[in-house]
Scaffold this motif. Structure first.
Motif, PDB file in Angstrom:
ATOM      1  N   ALA A  29       1.250  -1.600   0.113  1.00 42.85           N
ATOM      2  CA  ALA A  29      -0.207  -0.143   0.090  1.00 42.85           C
ATOM      3  C   ALA A  29       0.899   1.339  -0.339  1.00 42.85           C
ATOM      4  CB  ALA A  29      -0.325   0.068   0.960  1.00 42.85           C
ATOM      5  N   LEU A  30       1.886   1.024   1.097  1.00 39.36           N
ATOM      6  CA  LEU A  30       2.821   2.449   0.998  1.00 39.36           C
ATOM      7  C   LEU A  30       3.775   2.973  -0.148  1.00 39.36           C
ATOM      8  CD1 LEU A  30       3.728   4.504   2.176  1.00 39.36           C
ATOM      9  CD2 LEU A  30       5.546   2.795   3.357  1.00 39.36           C
ATOM     10  N   LEU A  31       4.325   1.732  -1.036  1.00 36.35           N
ATOM     11  CA  LEU A  31       4.534   1.392  -3.066  1.00 36.35           C
ATOM     12  C   LEU A  31       3.410   2.142  -3.320  1.00 36.35           C
ATOM     13  CD1 LEU A  31       7.230   1.255  -4.090  1.00 36.35           C
ATOM     14  CD2 LEU A  31       6.749  -1.306  -4.321  1.00 36.35           C
ATOM     15  N   SER A  32       2.477   1.774  -3.353  1.00 38.30           N
ATOM     16  CA  SER A  32       2.167   1.932  -4.558  1.00 38.30           C
ATOM     17  C   SER A  32       1.546   3.189  -4.130  1.00 38.30           C
ATOM     18  CB  SER A  32       0.083   0.996  -4.597  1.00 38.30           C
ATOM     19  OG  SER A  32      -1.159   1.439  -5.385  1.00 38.30           O
ATOM     20  N   VAL A  33       1.349   3.611  -3.397  1.00 36.45           N
ATOM     21  CA  VAL A  33       0.904   5.369  -2.333  1.00 36.45           C
ATOM     22  C   VAL A  33       2.374   6.202  -3.475  1.00 36.45           C
ATOM     23  CG1 VAL A  33       0.671   7.510  -1.454  1.00 36.45           C
ATOM     24  CG2 VAL A  33      -0.809   5.074  -1.066  1.00 36.45           C
ATOM     25  N   VAL A  64       4.469   5.002   9.872  1.00 37.54           N
ATOM     26  CA  VAL A  64       5.591   5.136   8.229  1.00 37.54           C
ATOM     27  C   VAL A  64       6.610   5.241   8.691  1.00 37.54           C
ATOM     28  CG1 VAL A  64       5.292   7.216   6.864  1.00 37.54           C
ATOM     29  CG2 VAL A  64       3.445   7.009   8.065  1.00 37.54           C
ATOM     30  N   ASP A  65       7.645   5.834   9.262  1.00 38.96           N
ATOM     31  CA  ASP A  65       8.632   5.354   9.175  1.00 38.96           C
ATOM     32  C   ASP A  65       9.096   4.026   9.606  1.00 38.96           C
ATOM     33  OD1 ASP A  65       9.455   8.263   8.836  1.00 38.96           O
ATOM     34  OD2 ASP A  65       9.019   8.721  11.329  1.00 38.96           O
ATOM     35  N   THR A  66       8.509   3.141   9.885  1.00 37.31           N
ATOM     36  CA  THR A  66       8.734   1.777   9.767  1.00 37.31           C
ATOM     37  C   THR A  66       8.589   0.832   8.605  1.00 37.31           C
ATOM     38  OG1 THR A  66       7.675   1.685  12.368  1.00 37.31           O
ATOM     39  CG2 THR A  66       7.743  -0.320  10.979  1.00 37.31           C
ATOM     40  N   TYR A  67       7.187   1.513   8.274  1.00 35.78           N
ATOM     41  CA  TYR A  67       7.400   0.339   7.130  1.00 35.78           C
ATOM     42  C   TYR A  67       8.552   1.417   5.643  1.00 35.78           C
ATOM     43  CZ  TYR A  67       3.942  -2.661   8.389  1.00 35.78           C
ATOM     44  OH  TYR A  67       3.295  -3.212   9.590  1.00 35.78           O
ATOM     45  N   VAL A  68       8.257   2.637   5.467  1.00 33.91           N
ATOM     46  CA  VAL A  68       9.626   2.922   4.974  1.00 33.91           C
ATOM     47  C   VAL A  68      10.888   2.362   5.166  1.00 33.91           C
ATOM     48  CG1 VAL A  68      10.866   4.561   4.716  1.00 33.91           C
ATOM     49  CG2 VAL A  68       8.787   5.591   4.269  1.00 33.91           C
ATOM     50  N   VAL A  70      12.630   4.921  -1.693  1.00 32.17           N
ATOM     51  CA  VAL A  70      12.145   5.797  -1.157  1.00 32.17           C
ATOM     52  C   VAL A  70      13.118   6.967  -0.229  1.00 32.17           C
ATOM     53  CG1 VAL A  70      10.311   6.023   0.642  1.00 32.17           C
ATOM     54  CG2 VAL A  70      10.799   3.927  -0.182  1.00 32.17           C
ATOM     55  N   ARG A  71      12.940   7.983  -0.774  1.00 31.52           N
ATOM     56  CA  ARG A  71      14.122   8.778  -0.332  1.00 31.52           C
ATOM     57  C   ARG A  71      13.019   9.763   0.742  1.00 31.52           C
ATOM     58  NH1 ARG A  71      18.887   7.524  -2.616  1.00 31.52           N
ATOM     59  NH2 ARG A  71      19.001   7.531  -5.090  1.00 31.52           N
TER      60      ARG A  71
END
Length: 224
Positions: free
Chosen positions: A163-167, A195-199, A211-212
């Motif tokens: 989900a995070l990568l898709s966004v 958010v930081d955890t999943y990054v 992810v930058r």
């Protein structure tokens, strides 16, 4: 996935009750099974059922902007074709809608035959956009698998990682704040640290450059 042998199912998400009632009657006469909801929260609930052949979304919705609703549905793996129907017709608005994952964008006031034709075209599409391809990355949002030259081999993601990568991939040039990512990828979880955890998880699986960090603002997709 929608049953293509049955009458096509259409979801209308619009807070203009008179207009949405008119559209429901119009599409019902054309043989569609139509559901109507009037805010983005209901739109998200119905859209996540993923039983529709097409969705019509207004932009100016209660709870969440219609384009943000599109972005959330795409982040959650929903590939149903979406048409954004709105009075906001500036080029930047159209680009936002299409970049969020909508297949089409129609400005009010509209001609009924054109709307009908556009929805027929969406319903005929065999693929509502299950795969994202950006800058050496390929994300299959159904299997949650990442492939491409940047990763070298297929990598399976968790639901939240995908989900995070898709966004990030649906708007690759955009800087996303943590609050925006919480809304789009994590159903509004009120813990920004998630958010930081999943990054971190994405970087561990796909490489640190995927992810930058934009210091003081948030994150964006890393360029190859």
């Amino acid at each position: 996935m929608a049953d293509r042998t049955a009458a096509p199912r259409l979801l209308i998400v619009d807070d203009d009750r008179a207009l949405s009632a008119m559209l429901a009657g119009l599409f019902s006469e054309e043989g569609y099974q139509v559901d109507v909801v009037h805010d983005a929260q209901q739109g998200l609930h119905h859209g996540l059922a993923d039983g529709y052949d097409a969705v019509i979304v207004d932009r100016g919705l209660p709870v969440m902007d219609g384009v943000e609703l599109v972005r959330v549905l795409r982040a959650r793996g929903i590939i149903t074709p979406i048409l954004v129907l709105t009075a906001r017709g500036a080029i930047a608005d159209r680009v936002d809608g299409l970049d969020a994952g909508a297949q089409d964008y129609l400005v009010k006031p509209f001609e009924v035959p054109e709307l009908l034709a556009r929805i027929r075209a969406l319903v005929r599409r065999p693929d509502g956009g299950s795969t994202l391809r950006v800058d050496g990355l390929c994300l299959d949002r159904v299997t949650r698998t990442v492939s491409g030259p940047r990763v070298g081999h297929d990598v399976e993601l968790s639901e939240r990682e995908a989900a995070l990568l898709s966004v990030l991939m649906t708007a690759p040039g955009r800087i996303h704040t943590r609050g925006q990512l919480l809304t789009s990828a994590f159903d509004g979880v009120d813990t920004p640290g998630v958010v930081d955890t999943y990054v971190h998880y994405l970087r561990r699986k796909l490489g640190r450059g995927i992810v930058r960090t934009v210091h003081g603002t948030g994150y964006r997709l890393g360029a190859e």
